[in-house]
Design an enzyme around this catalytic site. Structure first.
Site, PDB file in Angstrom:
ATOM      1  CE  LYS A  76      18.760 -29.691   5.788  1.00  0.00           C
ATOM      2  NZ  LYS A  76      18.594 -30.970   6.481  1.00  0.00           N
ATOM      3  CB  SER A 130      18.924 -47.701  11.790  1.00  0.00           C
ATOM      4  OG  SER A 130      18.624 -46.331  11.817  1.00  0.00           O
ATOM      5  CB  THR A 134      19.561 -31.870   0.967  1.00  0.00           C
ATOM      6  OG1 THR A 134      18.483 -30.968   0.697  1.00  0.00           O
ATOM      7  CG2 THR A 134      20.643 -31.093   1.707  1.00  0.00           C
ATOM      8  CB  SER A 184      22.496 -31.582  11.311  1.00  0.00           C
ATOM      9  OG  SER A 184      21.240 -31.848  11.873  1.00  0.00           O
ATOM     10  NE  ARG A 227       9.433 -28.239  16.616  1.00  0.00           N
ATOM     11  CZ  ARG A 227      10.051 -29.172  15.923  1.00  0.00           C
ATOM     12  NH1 ARG A 227       9.688 -29.426  14.685  1.00  0.00           N
ATOM     13  NH2 ARG A 227      11.048 -29.845  16.455  1.00  0.00           N
ATOM     14  CB  THR A 250       5.620 -36.779  -6.465  1.00  0.00           C
ATOM     15  OG1 THR A 250       5.456 -35.468  -5.947  1.00  0.00           O
ATOM     16  CG2 THR A 250       7.093 -37.048  -6.663  1.00  0.00           C
ATOM     17  CB  THR A 251       4.673 -32.569  -9.876  1.00  0.00           C
ATOM     18  OG1 THR A 251       3.279 -32.838 -10.036  1.00  0.00           O
ATOM     19  CG2 THR A 251       5.125 -31.571 -10.941  1.00  0.00           C
ATOM     20  CB  THR A 256      14.813 -31.535  16.739  1.00  0.00           C
ATOM     21  OG1 THR A 256      13.556 -31.153  16.184  1.00  0.00           O
ATOM     22  CG2 THR A 256      15.892 -31.382  15.688  1.00  0.00           C
ATOM     23  CG  HIS A 314      23.383 -31.601   8.018  1.00  0.00           C
ATOM     24  ND1 HIS A 314      22.850 -30.326   8.132  1.00  0.00           N
ATOM     25  CD2 HIS A 314      22.363 -32.460   8.243  1.00  0.00           C
ATOM     26  CE1 HIS A 314      21.573 -30.426   8.452  1.00  0.00           C
ATOM     27  NE2 HIS A 314      21.251 -31.699   8.515  1.00  0.00           N
TER      28      HIS A 314
HETATM   29  C1  LIG Z   1      17.397 -31.830   6.562  1.00  0.00           C
HETATM   30  C2  LIG Z   1      17.745 -33.271   6.554  1.00  0.00           C
HETATM   31  C3  LIG Z   1      17.210 -34.148   5.610  1.00  0.00           C
HETATM   32  C4  LIG Z   1      16.120 -33.722   4.684  1.00  0.00           C
HETATM   33  O1  LIG Z   1      16.604 -32.928   3.648  1.00  0.00           O
HETATM   34  P1  LIG Z   1      15.599 -31.875   2.987  1.00  0.00           P
HETATM   35  O2  LIG Z   1      16.154 -31.639   1.646  1.00  0.00           O
HETATM   36  O3  LIG Z   1      15.602 -30.680   3.883  1.00  0.00           O
HETATM   37  O4  LIG Z   1      14.253 -32.530   2.949  1.00  0.00           O
HETATM   38  C5  LIG Z   1      17.681 -35.448   5.547  1.00  0.00           C
HETATM   39  N1  LIG Z   1      18.633 -35.879   6.399  1.00  0.00           N
HETATM   40  C6  LIG Z   1      19.145 -35.077   7.354  1.00  0.00           C
HETATM   41  C7  LIG Z   1      20.187 -35.615   8.254  1.00  0.00           C
HETATM   42  C8  LIG Z   1      18.706 -33.764   7.469  1.00  0.00           C
HETATM   43  O5  LIG Z   1      19.175 -32.991   8.438  1.00  0.00           O
END
Ligand SMILES: *Cc1c(COP(=O)(O)O)cnc(C)c1O
Length: 406
Positions: free
Chosen positions: A250, A139, A247, A191, A22, A279-280, A365, A219
């Site tokens: 994104k 899963s 998230t 995704s 990469r 964690t902070t 990926t 996503h």
């Molecule tokens: C990107 C992604 C995550 C992680 O989210 P981040 O906020 O980027 O850490 C979790 N699940 C899927 C399906 C993703 O594509």
């Protein structure tokens, strides 16, 4: 003497031999001009302008004036960092307000912020297994790495069901003892292929077999549903999903992750999840930006509609140019290459010859043999940019003699 460095070098060589080493593109996004960015090809300050076609800032919210302003204002008012874990001085009023806004977005009693979506999945799934010690996790085979790690970390029994295959899921459910807790873990929008899970049918199976549902909407949040609540909102099944995970990095354009669920579930995860506790807390600056983004996307459908229109147009334009667009029912537009070395070659060619940036998507990926370009048109990719992209891809496919069969 053990040669430690050698072991690491050998590991990297293996990746290079497979053609999936990469290389990160050194970029400077230009605020207000998305999807344009400056690209630094070397180790100096020299740069040139390129067009980004693979960002997960799906709506350009990372540069939305309301978001940028909220972050500047927060930095001025409370400074840069949270100053501690959530338990020890790190819970700011911004965190509290964002958690309320996210609970409301998903029509749940509560929400909980994490450092990222990855951490939200990993910490929550591992904790579920701790709270339901004899649970079996079902899963989907294409679940994200963060879910797989969370399930592994929880050390519960795992069954993998074939991707989006309802019959297979039911076959597995039928076999399980009725008194064992069952957790169905899946995503809404996948995704890399751009397909969408049949949420209503999965929820119906969950109900029939008394299973718990865990849905990754990473996503989809901000992008689908009347208020950006994701596919569960669009398909009207919010109340049938036990935990929704999302998230802020994104479509919302900032950073961070979260879950939304009942008050009892959120309280338990908050109390047991190591990845939440030790964690902070997220910077209040990020949280303020995310809050502004969530609110903008709750109140208007304009960007969502434009986004879908752009994605449809791009699929049409590229299919007309006889490029191998893989079928997708979402905003994601994958183009098949099918081989890692060529995949990297075509993206290098696009960047060097056409100032177009698309990252190659290789194993792990996606499965080997399905290496691809993954295009993410946003409301800011206009017809002119699409025409330029089509010409560049057509040129690359001809120059590198790539297959046009999808
Ligand atoms: C990107 C992604 C995550 C992680 O989210 P981040 O906020 O980027 O850490 C979790 N699940 C899927 C399906 C993703 O594509």
């Amino acid at each position: 003497m053990i040669d430690y460095d050698k072991a690491f070098e050998t590991a990297v060589k293996a990746v290079q031999t497979e053609g999936r080493y990469r290389v990160f593109a050194d970029l400077e996004r230009i605020c207000g001009r998305f999807p344009k960015a400056k690209y630094h090809p070397g180790n100096d300050e020299a740069s040139r302008e390129i067009t980004v076609w693979c960002s997960n800032d799906y709506l350009g919210m990372g540069q939305h004036p309301a978001v940028v302003e909220a972050m500047q204002k927060a930095a001025g008012e409370v400074g840069a960092g949270a100053g501690g874990t959530r338990n020890i001085a790190g819970t700011t009023h911004y965190h509290v307000r964002l958690e309320r806004a996210l609970a409301d977005l998903h029509q749940k009693e509560a929400a909980l912020l994490f450092t990222s979506g990855y951490v939200a999945n990993e910490a929550t799934l591992a904790t579920i297994a701790r709270i339901l010690p004899d649970c079996i996790i079902l899963s989907d085979e294409l679940n994200h790495a963060s879910m797989i790690e969370g399930i592994r970390g929880g050390r519960s029994v795992k069954r993998i069901w074939r991707h989006n295959d309802l019959e297979h899921l039911e076959e597995l459910l039928i076999e399980l003892p009725t008194d064992r807790p069952k957790v169905i873990a899946f995503e809404s929008v996948y995704s890399m292929d751009g397909d969408i899970a049949p949420l209503s049918e999965i929820c119906a199976l969950a109900k029939k077999y008394n299973a718990f549902t865990y849905l990754d909407e990473v996503h989809a949040v901000g992008l689908y549903g009347a208020r950006g609540g994701g596919i569960a909102e669009r398909d009207d099944v919010l109340d049938q999903i036990d935990i929704i995970e999302g998230t802020l990095g994104k479509a919302f354009g900032v950073m961070g992750g979260y879950i939304a669920a009942s008050a009892a579930i959120v309280d338990a995860i908050r109390s047991y999840a190591s990845g939440f506790i030790f964690t902070t807390a997220l910077s209040p600056v990020l949280v303020a930006g995310a809050l502004a983004s969530v609110e903008v996307l709750k109140t208007s459908n304009d960007l969502r509609e434009k986004h879908q229109e752009r994605a449809e147009r791009l699929k049409t334009v590229l299919a007309e140019a006889d490029l191998p667009v893989m079928p997708s029912v979402s905003h994601i537009v994958p183009i098949k290459v099918g081989e890692p070395v060529l995949c990297k070659k075509v993206t290098d060619y696009l960047l060097q010859r056409h100032d177009i940036y698309v990252q190659p998507i290789n194993y792990p990926t996606v499965p080997k043999g399905t290496e691809r370009l993954r295009l993410t048109p946003t409301p800011l990719h206009d017809d002119g940019l699409m025409d330029t992209l089509r010409g560049a891809l057509d040129d690359a496919w001809t120059a590198l003699k790539l297959s046009r069969a999808a």
